[in-house]
Motif scaffolding. Structure first.
Motif, PDB file in Angstrom:
ATOM      1  N   GLU A   1       0.826  -1.203   0.000  1.00 20.08           N
ATOM      2  CA  GLU A   1       0.000   0.000   0.000  1.00 20.08           C
ATOM      3  C   GLU A   1       0.865   1.259   0.000  1.00 20.08           C
ATOM      4  OE1 GLU A   1      -3.979   1.617   2.291  1.00 20.08           O
ATOM      5  OE2 GLU A   1      -3.025  -0.252   2.906  1.00 20.08           O
ATOM      6  N   LYS A   2       1.962   1.233   0.732  1.00 21.46           N
ATOM      7  CA  LYS A   2       2.899   2.365   0.709  1.00 21.46           C
ATOM      8  C   LYS A   2       3.453   2.567  -0.691  1.00 21.46           C
ATOM      9  CE  LYS A   2       4.603   2.023   5.459  1.00 21.46           C
ATOM     10  NZ  LYS A   2       5.777   1.739   6.273  1.00 21.46           N
ATOM     11  N   PHE A   3       3.811   1.477  -1.340  1.00 20.01           N
ATOM     12  CA  PHE A   3       4.344   1.548  -2.696  1.00 20.01           C
ATOM     13  C   PHE A   3       3.295   2.092  -3.656  1.00 20.01           C
ATOM     14  CE2 PHE A   3       5.618  -0.465  -6.763  1.00 20.01           C
ATOM     15  CZ  PHE A   3       6.853   0.129  -6.890  1.00 20.01           C
ATOM     16  N   LEU A   4       2.051   1.684  -3.480  1.00 23.80           N
ATOM     17  CA  LEU A   4       0.965   2.188  -4.322  1.00 23.80           C
ATOM     18  C   LEU A   4       0.787   3.691  -4.137  1.00 23.80           C
ATOM     19  CD1 LEU A   4      -1.429   1.510  -6.230  1.00 23.80           C
ATOM     20  CD2 LEU A   4      -2.815   1.274  -4.172  1.00 23.80           C
ATOM     21  N   TYR A   5       0.811   4.154  -2.908  1.00 23.17           N
ATOM     22  CA  TYR A   5       0.701   5.590  -2.644  1.00 23.17           C
ATOM     23  C   TYR A   5       1.869   6.350  -3.259  1.00 23.17           C
ATOM     24  CZ  TYR A   5      -3.045   4.719   0.736  1.00 23.17           C
ATOM     25  OH  TYR A   5      -4.215   4.365   1.337  1.00 23.17           O
ATOM     26  N   LEU A   6       3.065   5.802  -3.169  1.00 28.72           N
ATOM     27  CA  LEU A   6       4.241   6.449  -3.735  1.00 28.72           C
ATOM     28  C   LEU A   6       4.137   6.546  -5.252  1.00 28.72           C
ATOM     29  CD1 LEU A   6       7.092   7.589  -3.218  1.00 28.72           C
ATOM     30  CD2 LEU A   6       7.952   5.257  -3.551  1.00 28.72           C
ATOM     31  N   ILE A   7       3.711   5.468  -5.887  1.00 27.38           N
ATOM     32  CA  ILE A   7       3.552   5.463  -7.340  1.00 27.38           C
ATOM     33  C   ILE A   7       2.478   6.472  -7.756  1.00 27.38           C
ATOM     34  CG2 ILE A   7       2.825   4.068  -9.328  1.00 27.38           C
ATOM     35  CD1 ILE A   7       5.623   3.453  -8.363  1.00 27.38           C
ATOM     36  N   THR A   8       1.374   6.528  -7.019  1.00 29.09           N
ATOM     37  CA  THR A   8       0.308   7.480  -7.323  1.00 29.09           C
ATOM     38  C   THR A   8       0.807   8.913  -7.187  1.00 29.09           C
ATOM     39  OG1 THR A   8      -1.292   5.888  -6.482  1.00 29.09           O
ATOM     40  CG2 THR A   8      -2.048   8.160  -6.735  1.00 29.09           C
ATOM     41  N   LEU A   9       1.548   9.176  -6.130  1.00 30.97           N
ATOM     42  CA  LEU A   9       2.091  10.511  -5.916  1.00 30.97           C
ATOM     43  C   LEU A   9       3.042  10.901  -7.032  1.00 30.97           C
ATOM     44  CD1 LEU A   9       2.271  12.942  -3.975  1.00 30.97           C
ATOM     45  CD2 LEU A   9       4.220  11.797  -2.912  1.00 30.97           C
TER      46      LEU A   9
END
Length: 141
Positions: free
Chosen positions: A40-48
């Protein structure tokens, strides 16, 4: 007393009796904040990162459009200045054309009549010597 299914002869419940309790039971809800999973952290980072890249692309396009508008404005200003200069030069050309006849009369030149024929010899030499020979031929007459 409670009214239950039309029967008033109901025995009181034991819980409804007033009894004193020696201690009071309390419950405390403890919530623990768990960390976000790595996915989930990685997903947020990619989205950002995607949002930042799209925003940067939009900003660069708007900057490019602004630069083009600025160049268009400066070109329009230069065109207007050139048009003013052209108009001034046309006026000057007209005044010089009008002065040619006056200057020629003052210098002693005479206007050619329709009966007079002016003969200009044709030369086969290059333009620089042709101009010199034509000016010599005109001055000798």
């Amino acid at each position: 007393m409670a009214y239950t299914r039309g029967n008033l002869a109901v025995k009181e419940k034991a819980q409804e009796r007033v009894t004193q309790q020696r201690y009071k039971e309390t419950t405390k809800v403890v919530t623990r904040r768990t960390g976000l999973p790595a996915r989930e952290k990685f997903l947020y980072l990619i989205t950002l990162l995607a949002v930042i890249i799209v925003g940067g692309a939009l900003m660069s396009r708007y900057a490019h459009i602004y630069e083009l508008n600025k160049q268009a404005q400066s070109t329009i200003v230069k065109i207007k200045e050139a048009e003013k200069t052209i108009a001034d030069l046309r006026v000057e050309r007209e005044t010089l054309n009008n002065q040619v006849v006056e200057n020629a009369k003052r210098l002693g030149y005479v206007e050619a009549s329709d009966k007079d024929v002016i003969f200009v010899p044709r030369s086969t030499t290059n333009t620089s010597t042709g101009t010199e020979s034509s000016s010599k031929a005109t001055s000798s007459k």
